[in-house]
Structures are given as C-alpha cells and as structure tokens.
Design a protein around this motif. Structure first.
Motif, PDB file in Angstrom:
ATOM      1  N   PHE A 120       0.810  -1.216   0.000  1.00 49.11           N
ATOM      2  CA  PHE A 120       0.000   0.000   0.000  1.00 49.11           C
ATOM      3  C   PHE A 120       0.848   1.273   0.000  1.00 49.11           C
ATOM      4  O   PHE A 120       0.328   2.365  -0.125  1.00 49.11           O
ATOM      5  CB  PHE A 120      -0.900   0.043   1.254  1.00 49.11           C
ATOM      6  N   ASP A 170      -2.139  10.527  -1.824  1.00 41.53           N
ATOM      7  CA  ASP A 170      -2.468  11.542  -0.826  1.00 41.53           C
ATOM      8  C   ASP A 170      -1.354  12.571  -0.609  1.00 41.53           C
ATOM      9  O   ASP A 170      -1.394  13.332   0.347  1.00 41.53           O
ATOM     10  CB  ASP A 170      -2.819  10.869   0.517  1.00 41.53           C
ATOM     11  N   SER A 201     -13.050   1.141 -12.772  1.00 38.17           N
ATOM     12  CA  SER A 201     -11.609   1.352 -12.949  1.00 38.17           C
ATOM     13  C   SER A 201     -10.972   0.042 -13.376  1.00 38.17           C
ATOM     14  O   SER A 201     -11.604  -1.016 -13.297  1.00 38.17           O
ATOM     15  CB  SER A 201     -10.954   1.833 -11.648  1.00 38.17           C
ATOM     16  N   THR A 252      -8.558  -1.411 -11.808  1.00 37.59           N
ATOM     17  CA  THR A 252      -8.422  -2.196 -10.582  1.00 37.59           C
ATOM     18  C   THR A 252      -9.738  -2.883 -10.245  1.00 37.59           C
ATOM     19  O   THR A 252      -9.767  -4.067  -9.890  1.00 37.59           O
ATOM     20  CB  THR A 252      -7.999  -1.281  -9.411  1.00 37.59           C
ATOM     21  N   ASN A 281      -0.240  -3.266  -6.486  1.00 36.65           N
ATOM     22  CA  ASN A 281      -1.636  -3.340  -6.079  1.00 36.65           C
ATOM     23  C   ASN A 281      -2.268  -4.716  -6.354  1.00 36.65           C
ATOM     24  O   ASN A 281      -3.283  -5.049  -5.769  1.00 36.65           O
ATOM     25  CB  ASN A 281      -2.451  -2.218  -6.715  1.00 36.65           C
ATOM     26  N   LEU A 307      -4.706  -6.186  -3.625  1.00 36.55           N
ATOM     27  CA  LEU A 307      -6.005  -6.690  -4.036  1.00 36.55           C
ATOM     28  C   LEU A 307      -6.185  -8.150  -3.632  1.00 36.55           C
ATOM     29  O   LEU A 307      -7.219  -8.548  -3.082  1.00 36.55           O
ATOM     30  CB  LEU A 307      -6.120  -6.541  -5.554  1.00 36.55           C
ATOM     31  N   THR A 348      -7.158   9.198  -1.651  1.00 41.04           N
ATOM     32  CA  THR A 348      -7.703   7.880  -1.314  1.00 41.04           C
ATOM     33  C   THR A 348      -9.091   7.975  -0.664  1.00 41.04           C
ATOM     34  O   THR A 348      -9.882   7.058  -0.795  1.00 41.04           O
ATOM     35  CB  THR A 348      -6.771   7.098  -0.372  1.00 41.04           C
ATOM     36  N   ARG A 349      -9.380   9.073   0.026  1.00 40.58           N
ATOM     37  CA  ARG A 349     -10.695   9.193   0.660  1.00 40.58           C
ATOM     38  C   ARG A 349     -11.648  10.069  -0.139  1.00 40.58           C
ATOM     39  O   ARG A 349     -12.792  10.245   0.239  1.00 40.58           O
ATOM     40  CB  ARG A 349     -10.542   9.745   2.074  1.00 40.58           C
ATOM     41  N   ARG A 352     -17.301  -6.007   2.996  1.00 38.63           N
ATOM     42  CA  ARG A 352     -15.998  -6.655   2.837  1.00 38.63           C
ATOM     43  C   ARG A 352     -15.127  -6.426   4.055  1.00 38.63           C
ATOM     44  O   ARG A 352     -14.312  -7.271   4.412  1.00 38.63           O
ATOM     45  CB  ARG A 352     -15.282  -6.108   1.602  1.00 38.63           C
ATOM     46  N   THR A 377     -10.275   2.699   3.849  1.00 33.98           N
ATOM     47  CA  THR A 377      -9.499   3.412   2.829  1.00 33.98           C
ATOM     48  C   THR A 377      -8.490   2.474   2.172  1.00 33.98           C
ATOM     49  O   THR A 377      -8.352   2.450   0.946  1.00 33.98           O
ATOM     50  CB  THR A 377      -8.794   4.630   3.465  1.00 33.98           C
ATOM     51  N   ASP A 378      -7.799   1.676   2.975  1.00 34.78           N
ATOM     52  CA  ASP A 378      -6.885   0.681   2.392  1.00 34.78           C
ATOM     53  C   ASP A 378      -7.644  -0.276   1.479  1.00 34.78           C
ATOM     54  O   ASP A 378      -7.175  -0.628   0.396  1.00 34.78           O
ATOM     55  CB  ASP A 378      -6.180  -0.124   3.491  1.00 34.78           C
ATOM     56  N   LEU A 379      -8.820  -0.679   1.934  1.00 32.42           N
ATOM     57  CA  LEU A 379      -9.616  -1.613   1.137  1.00 32.42           C
ATOM     58  C   LEU A 379     -10.038  -0.975  -0.190  1.00 32.42           C
ATOM     59  O   LEU A 379     -10.015  -1.619  -1.246  1.00 32.42           O
ATOM     60  CB  LEU A 379     -10.844  -2.035   1.945  1.00 32.42           C
ATOM     61  N   VAL A 419      -8.422   1.409  -1.765  1.00 37.01           N
ATOM     62  CA  VAL A 419      -7.224   1.484  -2.611  1.00 37.01           C
ATOM     63  C   VAL A 419      -6.977   0.122  -3.268  1.00 37.01           C
ATOM     64  O   VAL A 419      -6.756   0.022  -4.481  1.00 37.01           O
ATOM     65  CB  VAL A 419      -5.984   1.914  -1.792  1.00 37.01           C
ATOM     66  N   ALA A 420      -7.052  -0.935  -2.476  1.00 33.08           N
ATOM     67  CA  ALA A 420      -6.761  -2.270  -3.005  1.00 33.08           C
ATOM     68  C   ALA A 420      -7.742  -2.678  -4.094  1.00 33.08           C
ATOM     69  O   ALA A 420      -7.356  -3.313  -5.069  1.00 33.08           O
ATOM     70  CB  ALA A 420      -6.794  -3.302  -1.872  1.00 33.08           C
ATOM     71  N   THR A 421      -9.004  -2.293  -3.950  1.00 36.24           N
ATOM     72  CA  THR A 421     -10.027  -2.821  -4.852  1.00 36.24           C
ATOM     73  C   THR A 421     -10.483  -1.841  -5.928  1.00 36.24           C
ATOM     74  O   THR A 421     -11.090  -2.246  -6.904  1.00 36.24           O
ATOM     75  CB  THR A 421     -11.266  -3.293  -4.063  1.00 36.24           C
ATOM     76  N   CYS A 422     -10.233  -0.550  -5.743  1.00 33.57           N
ATOM     77  CA  CYS A 422     -10.640   0.442  -6.760  1.00 33.57           C
ATOM     78  C   CYS A 422      -9.522   1.406  -7.114  1.00 33.57           C
ATOM     79  O   CYS A 422      -9.708   2.276  -7.943  1.00 33.57           O
ATOM     80  CB  CYS A 422     -11.817   1.281  -6.280  1.00 33.57           C
ATOM     81  N   PHE A 423      -8.371   1.284  -6.468  1.00 31.30           N
ATOM     82  CA  PHE A 423      -7.287   2.262  -6.564  1.00 31.30           C
ATOM     83  C   PHE A 423      -7.789   3.684  -6.328  1.00 31.30           C
ATOM     84  O   PHE A 423      -7.828   4.517  -7.230  1.00 31.30           O
ATOM     85  CB  PHE A 423      -6.531   2.161  -7.890  1.00 31.30           C
TER      86      PHE A 423
END
Lengths: 456, 456
Positions: free
Chosen positions: A83, A91, A166, A168, A194, A198, B135-136, B176, B322-324, B326-330
């Motif tokens: 990450f 950010d 997207s 991703t 990523n 993922l 990211t947010r 999730r 937020t991490d989730l 990023v991982a799933t939608c960037f």
C-alpha cells in the motif's frame, strides 16, 4: 456574505444564534430578498450557517472553530508494504515530487480534448447528465473498444465487454467472480504492487513467478502450474509493470499452453499497451478470449480522474460479471465518464496525442537513464516504451531505507520490495521517467545514498 | 469521410484493402492533408478503417458486416429475483415505461445546475481533469457533508468520511471490511432488493426482520439479536425502501439499544433522507457514529450519472476502509464526479431544488394514490416523502405474474417478492410516483389484472 462573515468573526453573532430574517436583512443591506437567499444558501453550503427547515438560518455550532485547513499529511510511519506507494502518492501534497508514482503529469494528458469533451457534454440531453447507465456501460465506448480489439486481430461482440469503475475494479470483479478464499493465484515477481494488495483482500494464497527480460520464467511457470494447482494467473503484458519488459512470442505461447494444460484462467492487464511502439504478443489475442480475460483502463493515457476500466471475456462470464457489478456497484461506470472518454477517443486527436506521448517518453527514458547512470544506478532492461525504468542500485544500497529518507524531503519513491512477493527486490527502484525531471529528486537521492554508504 | 464510406459500401474498397495515402487522397479531394488525417482518424475511431502503425490505413476486417445496431433487449426470461428490477430497468429501452424503477425522471433533476457545473469544470486546472484523486476522495465534498451532518447535530471530522464510487459500493466495502462468509446479516423484510443481491455476493446468511409502519418490528429484532448472533444489520431509515415508512423515535431507540446489547454493527443507508419534510430519528445520530455506519449518495436527488457515495464511520474503520478501497478500486471516486457534486451542492440553488422536488412529489403521491385506488390497489402506508408507494393488490392477485405480463408491453414493474426475504410480499407492488404519469401504465395494469381475475 461578507457582512455575515464579519458579524460572526467579530462575535456579533455567536454559535447557534439566529440570523436576521431574509426580509429584514434585505432591507438593511439595500438588496433584494433573493440576493439574501442566495447568500445564505452559499454560506450554509460552506457550513458557516445552517438552515433549520421552517425556522430560518442559524450560525453553525462549529462556526467558531473552523476545520483545519489541510488534512493531516499521509502517515509517514507506514510500513513499506504494497500500500506504500499508492497511499503516499495519491495523498501527497501537491508540492511533493513523485518519481515513484504510476501516472503521467497532468499537463502531459490530452487536456484540450478533455475540456472540449466536457463542453460538449454540458449540452448533452438530460438523461446523460442525470440517469443511471446500463449494466455493462456505454454501448458507444464498448464499440470503440471492439474496433481497437479488431485492429489487433481479436473479433469480439459488445456482449463480451463490460465497462467498470476502474482497471483495478475490473480485476477485483474477476477475482470475486472466480476465486474463493484459500485459492492459489500466481503473479509475476516483481509485479504491480496493487495486485498483491487486491489479492490480500481476497484472502488467497499468492505464488510468484520470477519475471525475466522476455516475460515470466516459463520453466518455473510450468512447474507452478503442475504443482501448485492455481486458479488464476494475473499479469501485465505489453509493457510489464514495474520492469517495462515485454514477453517474447515464444514466452507468450509457452505461458498460454501451460495455463491451458492445467485449466488455469489468466487475467491480462493491458493498461500500458498504448505506449508500445509496435504491439507485442498478447495472450488474450492468441487465446481468443477463451481462458484469458483482458482488462484495461484509460487512466494512463487519457485521464485518471475519469474513472473507467473494462473487462473483455467469454460471453457467459460477462453475463455473470454483470450481475456481480449490479450487486456491488449498482450498474456500470458513470455515463458521464464513459461519454467523456468516448468523445476524446473518437475525436481524431487521440492517435496524434499518443504518438507524441510515445516520442516524448522515449526521450525522457534515455535522458533519465543517463542521469541515473551518473549515480551508478542501472536499468535492469531498457523498455521499448512506457514510463517506467526498473533500476538496480549500486551494491549494498537498500531502496526501502532510501524511500523513507526521501519521504522526509517530500519525495515519493517506489522501492523494489513493494513489488516483490519474494522480497528479493531490495536493491531495485522503479522510476517514472515522466515525473523525474525536477533536479531536486536526483540530488536528494544522491545525498541519501552517500549517507547510506559514504564514499571513501 | 463520406467518400471513404461510399468506396466501402460500393465495394470499391474491400476488407483489408489499404486506403489511399493521406497526401494522394488530399490532392484528389482538393483538401488539406490535415483534413484527411482528421477524417481517417474519425473513421478509425468508428471502427470502419484501422491504422497500422507506420504503414497507413486499411479497411477494417469487419467493415462489411457492421455490428447490430442495438444490443439484444434485456432478457425477459430472467427469474423474478433480487436482480430483476435492476437489470430490467437499467437496461430498458429508452421507450420503456418504468413505474418500478428507483429514480426520478431526468428532467426532475437539477440539470441547469449540472450543466453550469460542467462548464465550470471545463475550465478547471489540468490536475482536476487528468489526475487520480486522493484515497478518501475530495476534501471539499467531505467538508460539505460535514456541514450537513452538523446541521442534524452530528459533529464529525473529515477523517471520519470516505467517498466511494456509489452508495451500493459504500455498503459493499463495509461488508468486505466487516463480514466473513457464513456470517449472519439482518435486513428488513421487505427491504431494498439490492441489499439481498449484495449479500448473496458476500455468501452470508440473511435473516429478515418484519418491517412495520413505524420501523422494524422491535420485538422480533430483539429476539433475532439474542438468538441469531448477527454481525450486521443493514437498514434504510428516514424513508424506508420500499415502504416509504419512517421509524418512530421509540423504535429507533429500541433498535439501537438491542444492537448495542449484542455488539451488532448497523449500516444505516440514508439515501432518501433529503426527501423528508422534517428529519426523522436517525440511528447514526443517536449513536454518534460509534457502532452505526452511515452511508448515502447523491443519485436520487442530484444525479445518478455522476457516481459517488459516502461512508461516515469511526475513524479507525475509515482508515481500514481506505486501504480496502485502494486495493479494490485504486482510490476514491472520480475527482471530476466529486467536483461536479460539490459545485451543485454549494451553488445555492440546491436547497430550492429540493424544496420544489418535495412539493412536486407530494402532489404526485396523492394523485397516484387516487388513481391506484380506482383499481382497488391500496398503499400499505402513506409515506411522508420520497417517491415510493408500497401497495397491496386486491385479493388473489400475484405481482410477479403482473410484472411478467407488463414487461411484454414494455412496462417495468417492481413486484413485491423481489424485496422480500420471506417471499410473503406477492400481493405487493412498489410504485415510483414520479415515473407513473403515463396513462398506458395503469391501463396495461388494469388489463393484466382482469386477465388474472376476470370481473364477473
């Protein structure tokens, strides 16, 4: 608006005080009531005052303690994990330098065409601006993709393509569709960080196949297929991320054959394909979208702000993926987004934009390689296109330590091990040649390297 | 372009033939070479011809067999299941009538403000048009949400809000984040059909709590909390979907207390909140975002084409979410999307738009209730706002059968059981009063009801 602000900052009006009525304030200011309504609405939207339905406007409870002007900076104590690059670079403050990020500078993108498309869209019919889109996304954009696929020799139909939020998200939907937790998934080592993030979200076992300058190591890949019983292999072809290498035709054939022999599905991410000078062998094309699922997006070449990706796959899989997208996102990507992309792609200037981008990147790549060479940093392979240089540091340098040091100076690097399953990539860094023009980057790097290993 | 098209349709140029060079075609047509380049590029974008890098333009392989002009219609043989309404209404032809759909007609949306926002955005800086977002998601839009929350008495900070690709995606990310397959989740019976579709994707066990005119049945809810050990309860407060009912203050207190006693997390979807004449009790506000996660979107009031939702929750949960994301939608939703929404929300006209919408819906609701009454169809409850009427058919009528019959006439209904876990809602239909103006809808319905039960 200024009058209200000044009443609040001078404490003439306190938190929760009622504002003057619209009529009385209009009279006292010598303006029309509608001007006051407009001003109050705008102040309310800013959060300074609040409307209470039926009883007028009040000073907001927190108006005296305005929110901090900026968010806290991205946390600097985060682990150098998959990450790391995304959170730090997404950010980062706008003043940060980002040689580690995965996109082109905004002014390298086709912004004139984007602005034109936006103005065109401002005149579109109401439904385009306000309605949900179809479950598979804009037919116009899917047809444009069909045309591009056909250019490469892949004949498909619109019901073999689904647009997503997207690139991703495209991979994420495929993983949700095909995987169960505990399954085994193969990725390249190194691979796009990523993919690991993922796959962690899917709670699957990740196996890495070493990446060579001509593609994934076919001997190792064959043995993994036989012994690990994976469900899926996820890869970047064309220009591999992070190395920029391109699989050879023989490699592509062996990889596809091995996957076929063990009934393994392949996700081929072609996000960097348009940066190739000449198209290289593509698994999806060899295979005809049978066991290979092609995914991509427009974020690298057109706009990353307009979120849209795509999945091309077998018709029955697209049907299932469409239900999954409805369940989890309620439909395909924004019709406004897909229309903007279709406008730019069909506008005629896109091909020229890509030609110029390829030339510009080719120059930037050569220049950057020369400048890095002065620091003893060498590309592992010289890519045919794209914007990455995957480089080896001089002996005994650790890229994670350098990345932490440079972050203190507001420079976001992409250290090797964020890309690596085996964690064997500590001496590597991925540079984005389009984001490395600022001389402060290499001077900071040089300084940090000297601290790590002082010259005699 | 016309000249090339005519050469192809007259077979003067065949599939895979090379087109005249740009220079020679320009000379023969008496135009500039750049005009020919533009025309070729546009034809290539349409898929009629193809560029081969470095060797000119060729007639496309499939140029002689153009793609079908329209996609296949949405499949009519699909089961009346939780996907039924979404797939039928999202993919319906533009001529279809959709009294079963879950959105307002496009011309009821603030399209003037949307067009203005779009023109403003066409002049934004390059980064807004081309770069990934944070990211947010947009800080500007999160601050506007903070202001709205504060109006209701909920003080939060920007790091308690994350923007998402849609309201559905917001719930999906929460699921999730919190659920494992096999967990138990409670929903209202009836509830928004897509909650069921979404939960199926998470492979969890679904338990329904009967919905009463003053909220979920609190006695049953308490007993479910004690015996079923659920992890999550997902509900719509404010104006419940599909019934349009509003929980009473006592109901809200009992539900929250029971969830707290058994440490159950609640997702409160407030997507219809802005349609209320007066704010009703909200679990997230009582609870102060401790165990309640608030989610929402702008699809019902502002635009569904601009995809954006939000999650407001505990700070540590937002960090994990937020991490989730990023991982799933960037990253968060499109910066263009969030800026368009922020522009409209802060433009001053939004509050007026909502006021007019509430009035217009109130009229439409009364009129529709009267017209339905003529067919013996009665609202289960008269909602305080919003656009749904949840109605009971006269005895022995089956809504699924009626829905299938009306689909043949291009009318998409929302039959009761797509909303119901217990499948006890066969005599119910959800009507969207804003989409029911066309007289053909009720005349088709009347005819179909007479076929089902001929009048004596």
């Amino acid at each position: 608006m200024a009058a209200v602000r000044s009443k609040i900052s001078s404490r003439a009006l306190s938190s929760e005080d009622r504002l003057p009525s619209i009529r009385s304030f209009a009279t006292s200011m010598g303006v029309s009531p509608s001007t006051v309504v407009e001003a109050y609405d705008r102040l309310a939207a800013e959060g300074l005052i609040r409307a209470r339905r039926g009883s007028g406007f009040y000073v907001a409870g927190n108006a005296m303690t305005p929110l901090a002007l900026a968010e806290t900076e991205p946390r600097r104590d985060r682990a150098v994990d998959p990450f790391w690059v995304s959170r730090q670079s997404l950010d980062a403050a706008s003043t940060a330098l980002k040689p580690g990020c995965g996109w082109l500078p905004a002014d390298w993108m086709p912004h004139i065409a984007l602005r034109r498309a936006m103005r065109t869209l401002a005149r579109a019919e109401d439904a385009m601006l306000a309605d949900y889109g179809s479950t598979r996304g804009s037919l116009r954009l899917r047809r444009l993709l069909l045309g591009r696929f056909a250019e490469e020799g892949l004949e498909t139909s619109p019901d073999q393509i689904m647009l997503t939020g997207s690139g991703t998200q495209a991979i994420d939907l495929v993983c949700r569709f095909l995987l169960r937790s505990g399954d085994t998934v193969v990725v390249d080592d190194p691979c796009y960080f990523n993919f690991q993030a993922l796959l962690r979200a899917h709670q699957v076992r990740i196996v890495g196949v070493p990446y060579t300058p001509s593609g994934p190591d076919a001997d190792v890949f064959e043995s993994i297929m036989a012994t690990e019983r994976p469900r899926l292999y996820i890869t970047n072809s064309a220009l591999h991320n992070p190395t920029g290498a391109t699989p050879s035709p023989q490699n592509a054939y062996r990889i596809l054959s091995a996957a076929a022999a063990h009934d393994v599905t392949i996700v081929e991410d072609e996000i960097f394909a348009d940066f190739e000078p000449e198209p290289s062998p593509r698994l999806a094309i060899l295979d005809g979208l049978n066991r290979v699922i092609r995914i991509g997006s427009f974020s690298k070449t057109l706009s990353a702000s307009i979120r849209c990706g795509y999945i091309a796959a077998r018709k029955d899989w697209i049907e299932g993926l469409t239900d999954l997208q409805v369940a989890t996102c309620f439909g395909g990507p924004s019709p406004i987004a897909t229309e903007l992309i279709a406008e730019v792609l069909s506008g005629g200037s896109y091909r020229k934009h890509m030609e110029e981008l390829r030339k510009r990147l080719s120059r930037a790549r050569r220049e950057m390689a020369t400048r890095l060479d002065n620091l003893g940093i060498k590309p592992w392979v010289m890519p045919r296109g794209g914007f990455y240089l995957w480089c080896r540091l001089p002996e005994d340098h650790d890229s994670a330590t350098l990345a932490r040091t440079l972050l203190e100076e507001n420079v976001v690097l992409a250290p090797g091990n964020v890309f690596s399953i085996s964690q064997m990539a500590a001496p590597f860094i991925r540079f984005n040649v389009a984001q490395t023009g600022d001389p402060r980057i290499l001077s900071s790097l040089k300084r940090a390297m000297q601290i790590q290993h002082p010259s005699p």
